[in-house]
Write an enzyme that holds these catalytic residues in place. Structure first.
Site, short mmCIF file in Angstrom:
data_model
loop_
_atom_site.label_atom_id
_atom_site.label_comp_id
_atom_site.label_asym_id
_atom_site.label_seq_id
_atom_site.Cartn_x
_atom_site.Cartn_y
_atom_site.Cartn_z
N HIS A 257 0.84 -1.19 0.00
CA HIS A 257 0.00 0.00 0.00
C HIS A 257 0.87 1.24 0.00
CE1 HIS A 257 0.73 0.50 4.29
NE2 HIS A 257 0.22 -0.69 4.56
N HIS B 145 4.01 1.45 2.19
CA HIS B 145 5.20 0.76 1.68
C HIS B 145 5.79 1.53 0.49
CE1 HIS B 145 2.48 -2.65 3.06
NE2 HIS B 145 3.47 -2.68 3.93
N CYS C 235 4.15 -10.03 20.98
CA CYS C 235 3.14 -9.47 20.06
C CYS C 235 3.47 -9.96 18.66
CB CYS C 235 3.15 -7.94 20.11
SG CYS C 235 2.14 -7.23 18.79
N CYS D 113 3.97 -7.18 15.97
CA CYS D 113 5.30 -6.53 15.98
C CYS D 113 6.40 -7.56 15.85
CB CYS D 113 5.53 -5.78 17.29
SG CYS D 113 4.39 -4.44 17.58
N CYS E 43 -0.63 -4.11 23.17
CA CYS E 43 0.46 -3.46 22.43
C CYS E 43 -0.07 -2.12 21.91
CB CYS E 43 0.86 -4.38 21.28
SG CYS E 43 1.53 -3.53 19.86
N HIS F 299 -0.71 -2.33 17.90
CA HIS F 299 -1.73 -3.23 17.34
C HIS F 299 -3.00 -3.33 18.17
CE1 HIS F 299 1.96 -4.46 15.24
NE2 HIS F 299 1.14 -4.60 14.24
N LYS G 282 -5.64 4.91 10.90
CA LYS G 282 -4.51 4.05 10.59
C LYS G 282 -4.87 3.25 9.33
CE LYS G 282 -1.68 0.59 12.85
NZ LYS G 282 -1.88 -0.74 12.33
N LYS H 258 -5.26 -3.26 6.16
CA LYS H 258 -6.02 -4.10 5.24
C LYS H 258 -7.34 -4.51 5.90
CE LYS H 258 -4.45 -8.10 4.52
NZ LYS H 258 -3.83 -9.36 4.24
N1 MSP Z 1 9.48 -6.76 7.99
C1 MSP Z 1 9.68 -5.64 8.82
C2 MSP Z 1 10.89 -4.85 8.41
C3 MSP Z 1 12.17 -5.61 8.42
S1 MSP Z 1 13.50 -4.66 7.81
C4 MSP Z 1 14.85 -5.54 8.16
C5 MSP Z 1 8.45 -4.75 8.76
N2 MSP Z 1 7.71 -4.88 7.66
S2 MSP Z 1 6.36 -4.07 7.32
O1 MSP Z 1 5.76 -4.71 6.18
O2 MSP Z 1 5.56 -3.91 8.47
O3 MSP Z 1 6.85 -2.74 6.73
C6 MSP Z 1 7.33 -1.75 7.50
C7 MSP Z 1 7.66 -0.56 6.63
O4 MSP Z 1 6.61 -0.26 5.70
C8 MSP Z 1 7.76 0.68 7.47
O5 MSP Z 1 8.99 0.83 8.09
C9 MSP Z 1 7.54 1.72 6.41
O6 MSP Z 1 8.72 1.81 5.66
C10 MSP Z 1 6.43 1.12 5.59
N3 MSP Z 1 5.07 1.41 6.09
C11 MSP Z 1 4.07 0.51 6.29
N4 MSP Z 1 2.95 1.15 6.67
C12 MSP Z 1 3.18 2.47 6.72
C13 MSP Z 1 2.37 3.61 6.93
N5 MSP Z 1 1.08 3.55 7.23
N6 MSP Z 1 2.96 4.82 6.78
C14 MSP Z 1 4.27 4.95 6.41
N7 MSP Z 1 5.02 3.89 6.21
C15 MSP Z 1 4.58 2.65 6.50
O7 MSP Z 1 8.26 -3.95 9.65
#
Ligand code: MSP
Length: 510
Positions: A17, A20, A125, A128, A143, A146, A296, A299
């Site tokens: 999304h 990411h 959690c 996380c 948490c 979440h 927030k 999905k």
């Molecule tokens: N898998 C771990 C990261 C491991 S790195 C060695 C993780 N993954 S995650 O799918 O949850 O993605 C986290 C990253 O996605 C965040 O750090 C950010 O870069 C991005 N984002 C996911 N949702 C977001 C928002 N709602 N807003 C901004 N960025 C976000 O954590």
């Protein structure tokens, strides 16, 4: 001159999304910027595929974990292809190569006596993928992120002696003159990390007994490597560790991520690198969270904006531009379809689009779609150049992309205002020679704008370059120009060059 930049590797339980794609497009723009500055760039992204979260998601869907990983990892790859992301490598933690590199790192730490066994009890959690102690949870024992109750788990695990690095880490983070200084940004988050470090570092569990969806510990196959340790090591696997010339790209120049995972990157990850005698990252920069209409994005709430939806509505390059310019890099920010469309109409349809179509129309009507035969007047392009000269490079280097975009908009506005002052529609009737000079000067300014647009909107910039009759390969010319920010004496286009037909690059969207 190398530049190694990373995004987090994304969990495959979620669809890609805008959260990411925000981190990924920012990384892509920086990678492109550094390439234009003649750096040998390594840009790494990928997917995080082990751990409880993924195993549970697969179970819920009734598929094998690896099948889910294949499906979802492809979705991230497709999204990045759609957004024209120029990564050097896309890593998957289920790749065989990654197994080898995780085993190797964990074994080095074990051999150095940095790993020991201990019984542990804590609240885990799954969202996380980490343990918490009671004081980390809210008043209902949930948490903070979440809002779910972590499960009390008790097992005998292997621990990593992170505590051993506490003093060293604090020194490297706080001492700006340390030759291995780790720069953590933004400032407030750096202070949070320092504050937490000062409270003392506890050793962390790096293995699990009950999770078999992971990489077995090389020295005790009954346990798997904790998913966060597994994930962080991707930054080594991705550049070829343990084989090859991986050292060429170390240290990491910039790790990008959102604030929720800054601790892992600025404390646990450097400790792993210190424990294995590898170079520490230079810069760790976290950004805020996007919320959608104040909520927030998730999905399960059904309120995510996907890269595909963005591209369908605005086009690829506009989707890239909007994603990274709507909020500053650092703080949290709220977005909505309305704010996206407003920015699209203001910056792209009305400002840039209008500049281009009106200039091309003038050339079409009066000069048969060619650059008019006249002496080039470089005063306008030089004024535009001054806007960029001042702080465009600074903004790009400091990941203030919204400010770099403001430079672009100021430059476009300046040319539009000059057009208003010149009133070329009047000149067309009274002074054709003056009109020729004016139109040529607008075209030169447009060329320069295209060069600065290149990292943000690679296809559109190329197209504008072509439509405005500029000569040569825009990439090569941009590389030369960014060396000094000096405009060549002859400008970027020559008289009699053929122009493209006027077209609407950014149709207004309601
Ligand atoms: N898998 C771990 C990261 C491991 S790195 C060695 C993780 N993954 S995650 O799918 O949850 O993605 C986290 C990253 O996605 C965040 O750090 C950010 O870069 C991005 N984002 C996911 N949702 C977001 C928002 N709602 N807003 C901004 N960025 C976000 O954590």
């Amino acid at each position: 001159m190398k530049f190694y930049i990373t995004t987090p590797i994304y969990y495959v339980n979620d669809i890609p999304h805008i959260g990411h794609s925000y981190t990924t497009v920012v990384a892509d723009i920086l990678a492109r910027w550094k390439r234009l500055n003649n750096y040998d760039v390594f840009f790494l992204t990928g997917t995080d595929e082990h751990g409880t979260k993924i195993a549970q998601a697969a179970k819920e869907k009734g598929v094998a974990p690896y099948e889910l990983c294949n499906q979802m990892s492809s979705k991230f790859k497709e999204a990045w292809q759609l957004l024209n992301i120029s990564y050097t490598n896309f890593i998957r933690t289920t790749d065989n190569k990654h197994f080898e590199s995780v085993e190797k790192i964990v074994q080095i730490l074990f051999d150095k006596g940095l790993i020991f066994k201990k019984k542990y009890e804590g609240f885990y959690c799954v969202g996380c993928e980490r343990f918490y102690v009671s004081k980390d949870l809210d008043e209902n024992g949930c948490c903070f992120l979440h809002k779910t109750k972590p499960v009390l788990q008790s097992e005998e695990n292997y621990f990593f002696r992170v505590s051993q690095f506490e003093g060293d880490l604090l020194e490297r983070i706080t001492n700006l003159n340390h030759k291995e200084h780790i720069q953590i940004l933004p400032e407030e988050r750096r202070n949070e990390i320092i504050g937490k470090l000062k409270l003392g570092l506890e050793d962390i569990s790096i293995s699990r007994t009950a999770i078999d969806w992971g990489i077995p510990l090389p020295f005790d196959k009954s346990q798997t490597v904790y998913v966060w340790i597994d994930a962080l090591i991707n930054y080594l696997t991705g550049i070829g560790f343990p084989k090859g010339e991986f050292k060429k790209y170390l240290p990491v120049d910039v790790h990008l991520m959102a604030k929720d995972i800054l601790w892992f990157h600025s404390v646990i990850w450097p400790a792993i690198l210190m424990g294995t005698d590898l170079d520490l990252p230079k810069k760790i920069y976290s950004h805020g969270f996007f919320t959608l209409n104040g909520n927030k994005m998730s999905k399960s709430l059904g309120n995510v904006i996907s890269p595909e939806e963005l591209v369908n509505k605005y086009g690829v390059d506009s989707a890239r531009y909007l994603t990274v310019t709507l909020i500053p890099f650092g703080p949290d920010g709220d977005i909505s379809w309305e704010s996206l469309t407003l920015k699209y109409n203001t910056d792209l349809a009305n400002n840039l689009g209008n500049l281009l179509s009106r200039t091309l129309k003038m050339a079409e009507k009066n000069f048969n779609n060619t650059i008019p035969q006249t002496i080039p007047d470089l005063s306008l392009v030089k004024q535009v150049g001054n806007i960029f000269k001042e702080n465009f490079a600074y903004n790009m280097d400091n990941i203030a992309l919204h400010k770099a975009a403001e430079n672009l908009q100021s430059a476009i506005t300046l040319v539009n205002q000059q057009i208003e002052r010149d009133a070329p529609w009047k000149l067309a009737k009274t002074d054709k020679e003056k009109l020729a000079v004016s139109v040529y000067s607008y075209l030169q300014a447009i060329d320069l704008i295209a060069i600065h647009l290149l990292c943000f909107m690679p296809e559109i910039a190329q197209k504008i370059w072509f439509l405005a009759g500029a000569s040569g390969d825009i990439q090569e010319i941009a590389k030369k120009y960014f060396n000094s920010f000096n405009i060549p004496d002859e400008g970027f286009s020559i008289v009699n060059a053929k122009l493209g037909n006027s077209e609407i690059l950014f149709p207004r969207i309601s």
